[in-house]
Design a protein around this motif. Structure first.
Motif, PDB file in Angstrom:
ATOM      1  N   ILE A 141      30.543 -12.574  48.073  1.00  0.00           N
ATOM      2  CA  ILE A 141      29.950 -13.932  47.627  1.00  0.00           C
ATOM      3  C   ILE A 141      30.808 -14.534  46.711  1.00  0.00           C
ATOM      4  CG2 ILE A 141      27.763 -13.659  48.289  1.00  0.00           C
ATOM      5  CD1 ILE A 141      27.087 -13.158  45.475  1.00  0.00           C
ATOM      6  N   GLY A 142      32.182 -14.056  46.214  1.00  0.00           N
ATOM      7  CA  GLY A 142      33.160 -14.548  45.300  1.00  0.00           C
ATOM      8  C   GLY A 142      32.946 -13.946  43.968  1.00  0.00           C
ATOM      9  N   VAL A 143      32.286 -13.036  43.618  1.00  0.00           N
ATOM     10  CA  VAL A 143      32.042 -12.401  42.385  1.00  0.00           C
ATOM     11  C   VAL A 143      32.822 -11.598  42.141  1.00  0.00           C
ATOM     12  CG1 VAL A 143      30.464 -11.394  40.777  1.00  0.00           C
ATOM     13  CG2 VAL A 143      29.692 -13.182  42.499  1.00  0.00           C
ATOM     14  N   GLU A 144      33.842 -11.791  41.166  1.00  0.00           N
ATOM     15  CA  GLU A 144      34.801 -10.551  40.510  1.00  0.00           C
ATOM     16  C   GLU A 144      33.971  -9.647  39.803  1.00  0.00           C
ATOM     17  OE1 GLU A 144      39.203 -10.023  38.697  1.00  0.00           O
ATOM     18  OE2 GLU A 144      38.113 -11.938  38.572  1.00  0.00           O
ATOM     19  N   CYS A 145      33.616  -8.510  40.226  1.00  0.00           N
ATOM     20  CA  CYS A 145      32.833  -7.580  39.473  1.00  0.00           C
ATOM     21  C   CYS A 145      33.710  -6.502  38.655  1.00  0.00           C
ATOM     22  CB  CYS A 145      32.304  -6.567  40.576  1.00  0.00           C
ATOM     23  SG  CYS A 145      31.198  -7.419  41.753  1.00  0.00           S
ATOM     24  N   GLU A 146      33.293  -6.007  37.592  1.00  0.00           N
ATOM     25  CA  GLU A 146      33.730  -5.215  36.670  1.00  0.00           C
ATOM     26  C   GLU A 146      34.067  -3.854  37.266  1.00  0.00           C
ATOM     27  OE1 GLU A 146      31.955  -5.196  32.950  1.00  0.00           O
ATOM     28  OE2 GLU A 146      32.129  -7.137  32.508  1.00  0.00           O
ATOM     29  N   GLU A 147      33.144  -3.400  38.264  1.00  0.00           N
ATOM     30  CA  GLU A 147      33.429  -2.263  38.857  1.00  0.00           C
ATOM     31  C   GLU A 147      33.187  -2.299  40.282  1.00  0.00           C
ATOM     32  OE1 GLU A 147      29.277  -0.036  37.487  1.00  0.00           O
ATOM     33  OE2 GLU A 147      31.148   0.330  36.419  1.00  0.00           O
ATOM     34  N   TYR A 148      33.318  -1.311  41.215  1.00  0.00           N
ATOM     35  CA  TYR A 148      32.998  -1.483  42.532  1.00  0.00           C
ATOM     36  C   TYR A 148      31.240  -1.481  42.610  1.00  0.00           C
ATOM     37  CZ  TYR A 148      37.600  -0.312  43.751  1.00  0.00           C
ATOM     38  OH  TYR A 148      39.097  -0.451  43.978  1.00  0.00           O
ATOM     39  N   ASP A 149      30.897  -2.434  43.744  1.00  0.00           N
ATOM     40  CA  ASP A 149      29.609  -2.581  43.865  1.00  0.00           C
ATOM     41  C   ASP A 149      29.247  -2.334  45.136  1.00  0.00           C
ATOM     42  OD1 ASP A 149      26.951  -3.665  44.096  1.00  0.00           O
ATOM     43  OD2 ASP A 149      27.461  -5.643  43.625  1.00  0.00           O
ATOM     44  N   ASP A 150      28.540  -1.164  45.645  1.00  0.00           N
ATOM     45  CA  ASP A 150      28.054  -1.000  46.979  1.00  0.00           C
ATOM     46  C   ASP A 150      27.315  -1.862  47.758  1.00  0.00           C
ATOM     47  OD1 ASP A 150      29.748   1.469  46.822  1.00  0.00           O
ATOM     48  OD2 ASP A 150      28.185   2.365  46.114  1.00  0.00           O
ATOM     49  N   GLU A 151      26.462  -2.809  46.871  1.00  0.00           N
ATOM     50  CA  GLU A 151      25.643  -3.700  47.538  1.00  0.00           C
ATOM     51  C   GLU A 151      26.429  -4.708  48.462  1.00  0.00           C
ATOM     52  OE1 GLU A 151      22.280  -3.501  47.202  1.00  0.00           O
ATOM     53  OE2 GLU A 151      22.732  -1.682  46.234  1.00  0.00           O
ATOM     54  N   LEU A 152      27.467  -5.294  47.941  1.00  0.00           N
ATOM     55  CA  LEU A 152      28.183  -6.364  48.663  1.00  0.00           C
ATOM     56  C   LEU A 152      29.509  -5.823  48.970  1.00  0.00           C
ATOM     57  CD1 LEU A 152      27.099  -9.449  46.479  1.00  0.00           C
ATOM     58  CD2 LEU A 152      26.234  -8.700  48.768  1.00  0.00           C
ATOM     59  N   TYR A 153      29.897  -6.372  50.082  1.00  0.00           N
ATOM     60  CA  TYR A 153      31.238  -6.097  50.717  1.00  0.00           C
ATOM     61  C   TYR A 153      32.445  -6.427  49.787  1.00  0.00           C
ATOM     62  CZ  TYR A 153      35.329  -5.399  53.822  1.00  0.00           C
ATOM     63  OH  TYR A 153      36.463  -4.877  54.289  1.00  0.00           O
ATOM     64  N   THR A 154      33.379  -5.590  49.661  1.00  0.00           N
ATOM     65  CA  THR A 154      34.602  -5.786  48.921  1.00  0.00           C
ATOM     66  C   THR A 154      35.855  -5.322  49.819  1.00  0.00           C
ATOM     67  OG1 THR A 154      34.540  -3.560  47.699  1.00  0.00           O
ATOM     68  CG2 THR A 154      33.775  -5.800  46.740  1.00  0.00           C
ATOM     69  N   PRO A 155      36.864  -5.744  49.763  1.00  0.00           N
ATOM     70  CA  PRO A 155      37.993  -5.272  50.511  1.00  0.00           C
ATOM     71  C   PRO A 155      38.222  -3.956  50.769  1.00  0.00           C
ATOM     72  CG  PRO A 155      38.788  -7.055  49.359  1.00  0.00           C
ATOM     73  CD  PRO A 155      37.393  -6.762  48.500  1.00  0.00           C
ATOM     74  N   ASN A 156      38.518  -3.443  51.816  1.00  0.00           N
ATOM     75  CA  ASN A 156      38.720  -1.886  52.143  1.00  0.00           C
ATOM     76  C   ASN A 156      40.181  -1.473  51.520  1.00  0.00           C
ATOM     77  OD1 ASN A 156      36.865  -2.820  54.103  1.00  0.00           O
ATOM     78  ND2 ASN A 156      36.825  -0.504  55.009  1.00  0.00           N
ATOM     79  N   TYR A 157      41.016  -2.369  51.559  1.00  0.00           N
ATOM     80  CA  TYR A 157      42.260  -1.953  51.199  1.00  0.00           C
ATOM     81  C   TYR A 157      43.375  -3.001  50.924  1.00  0.00           C
ATOM     82  CZ  TYR A 157      47.355  -0.811  52.058  1.00  0.00           C
ATOM     83  OH  TYR A 157      48.429  -0.406  52.285  1.00  0.00           O
ATOM     84  N   VAL A 158      43.985  -3.089  49.916  1.00  0.00           N
ATOM     85  CA  VAL A 158      44.931  -4.071  49.365  1.00  0.00           C
ATOM     86  C   VAL A 158      46.187  -3.344  49.420  1.00  0.00           C
ATOM     87  CG1 VAL A 158      45.475  -5.666  47.632  1.00  0.00           C
ATOM     88  CG2 VAL A 158      43.064  -5.153  47.775  1.00  0.00           C
ATOM     89  N   SER A 159      47.261  -4.220  50.188  1.00  0.00           N
ATOM     90  CA  SER A 159      48.459  -3.758  50.369  1.00  0.00           C
ATOM     91  C   SER A 159      49.276  -3.624  49.202  1.00  0.00           C
ATOM     92  CB  SER A 159      49.102  -4.223  51.540  1.00  0.00           C
ATOM     93  OG  SER A 159      49.757  -5.454  50.936  1.00  0.00           O
ATOM     94  N   ASP A 160      50.552  -2.958  49.319  1.00  0.00           N
ATOM     95  CA  ASP A 160      51.529  -3.237  48.051  1.00  0.00           C
ATOM     96  C   ASP A 160      52.159  -4.655  48.158  1.00  0.00           C
ATOM     97  OD1 ASP A 160      51.023  -0.678  47.150  1.00  0.00           O
ATOM     98  OD2 ASP A 160      52.753   0.136  48.290  1.00  0.00           O
ATOM     99  N   VAL A 161      52.747  -5.084  47.043  1.00  0.00           N
ATOM    100  CA  VAL A 161      53.521  -6.369  47.044  1.00  0.00           C
ATOM    101  C   VAL A 161      54.607  -5.995  47.950  1.00  0.00           C
ATOM    102  CG1 VAL A 161      54.477  -8.209  45.991  1.00  0.00           C
ATOM    103  CG2 VAL A 161      52.265  -7.215  45.155  1.00  0.00           C
ATOM    104  N   ARG A 162      54.877  -6.950  48.992  1.00  0.00           N
ATOM    105  CA  ARG A 162      56.186  -7.065  50.005  1.00  0.00           C
ATOM    106  C   ARG A 162      57.108  -8.154  49.614  1.00  0.00           C
ATOM    107  NH1 ARG A 162      52.606  -5.418  55.092  1.00  0.00           N
ATOM    108  NH2 ARG A 162      51.447  -3.436  54.144  1.00  0.00           N
ATOM    109  N   ASP A 163      58.417  -7.676  49.655  1.00  0.00           N
ATOM    110  CA  ASP A 163      59.171  -8.976  49.375  1.00  0.00           C
ATOM    111  C   ASP A 163      59.686  -9.485  50.678  1.00  0.00           C
ATOM    112  OD1 ASP A 163      59.794  -8.265  46.427  1.00  0.00           O
ATOM    113  OD2 ASP A 163      60.857  -6.650  47.203  1.00  0.00           O
ATOM    114  N   ASP A 164      59.886 -10.829  50.565  1.00  0.00           N
ATOM    115  CA  ASP A 164      60.371 -11.831  51.527  1.00  0.00           C
ATOM    116  C   ASP A 164      61.005 -12.910  50.957  1.00  0.00           C
ATOM    117  OD1 ASP A 164      60.169 -12.562  54.697  1.00  0.00           O
ATOM    118  OD2 ASP A 164      59.304 -14.239  53.456  1.00  0.00           O
ATOM    119  N   VAL A 165      62.013 -13.552  51.888  1.00  0.00           N
ATOM    120  CA  VAL A 165      62.821 -14.608  51.278  1.00  0.00           C
ATOM    121  C   VAL A 165      62.136 -15.859  50.864  1.00  0.00           C
ATOM    122  CG1 VAL A 165      63.205 -15.634  53.507  1.00  0.00           C
ATOM    123  CG2 VAL A 165      64.921 -15.810  51.869  1.00  0.00           C
ATOM    124  N   ALA A 166      60.945 -16.031  51.354  1.00  0.00           N
ATOM    125  CA  ALA A 166      60.092 -17.068  50.786  1.00  0.00           C
ATOM    126  C   ALA A 166      59.280 -16.762  49.819  1.00  0.00           C
ATOM    127  CB  ALA A 166      59.019 -17.572  51.988  1.00  0.00           C
ATOM    128  N   GLY A 167      59.243 -15.601  49.338  1.00  0.00           N
ATOM    129  CA  GLY A 167      58.288 -15.119  48.269  1.00  0.00           C
ATOM    130  C   GLY A 167      57.508 -13.811  48.542  1.00  0.00           C
TER     131      GLY A 167
END
Length: 219
Positions: A141-167
């Motif tokens: 629902i767009g709330v940035e929590c201070e810690e993980y909240d099991d009540e509402l879904y958050t991303p399962n995984y965030v990748s490393d930052v990857r380089d590309d010529v466009a950014g």
């Protein structure tokens, strides 16, 4: 919902020029008969009374359960445009867009990937690396929590930052969830981190299909 309540909302919307009542009528007709016709008419009327990005995001969220590609895509693009008009960074209205993998007209997921270019160039990676630490705590629902909240879904995984010529870019595994309010907060986070990194200009957009080769061409 009783016809008496619907009529009360109609009076509030038309005579009282109440955008909340117009929104309620749009939601009522959306539930009854889908995204076209009366639902669209009342939602559009609501935005003439209240053109804010908040209302446009609310309308976008209201359409999610319909899984109708074009209305969700259109309302979300309008919300992004309204929210970030005049920002020093260009926010592509298609970023974090929904897509239809099977070509049926129904949403099958949302592209939770983002790419950034900036001036100076190094600010883009700095900003995206900082954003990557915040994305896992943004819930459905767009709330940035201070810690993980099991009540509402958050991303399962965030990748490393990857380089590309466009950014630099990154992706998140959100299990094909359609969560426009999560996307709204993710955009805000990238803007905040670009400012913190000292960027004077930049662009926030979706990575190309060459980088994301499993996506359909139309997304």
């Amino acid at each position: 919902m009783s016809e008496e309540q619907a009529e009360a909302w109609r009076v509030q919307a038309v005579e009282g020029r109440d955008p909340r009542a117009a929104f309620a009528l749009g939601a009522l007709h959306l539930d009854r008969s889908g995204a076209d016709g009366e639902a669209r008419r009342w939602f559009e009327y609501a935005t003439t009374l209240d053109p804010s990005a908040d209302l446009l995001w609310q309308i976008t969220r209201e359409h999610v359960d319909t899984l109708a590609l074009e209305p969700i895509r259109t309302w979300m693009r309008r919300a992004i445009t309204a929210e970030w008009a005049g920002c020093e960074f260009t926010v592509d209205p298609g970023v974090f867009g929904v897509y239809d993998y099977h070509g049926t007209g129904d949403v099958t997921g949302q592209a939770f990937e983002v790419q950034v270019s900036a001036e100076p160039a190094e600010a883009a990676r700095t900003a995206l690396e900082a954003a990557a630490l915040r994305f896992p705590l943004v819930n459905e629902i767009g709330v940035e929590c201070e810690e993980y909240d099991d009540e509402l879904y958050t991303p399962n995984y965030v990748s490393d930052v990857r380089d590309d010529v466009a950014g630099p870019w990154l992706g998140m595994d959100c299990k094909d969830g359609v969560m426009p309010l999560m996307a709204r907060t993710d955009i805000r986070i990238v803007v905040e981190e670009l400012r913190r990194a000292g960027a004077t200009s930049g662009r926030i957009f979706s990575p190309s299909n060459e980088l994301l080769d499993w996506y359909p061409a139309d997304r």
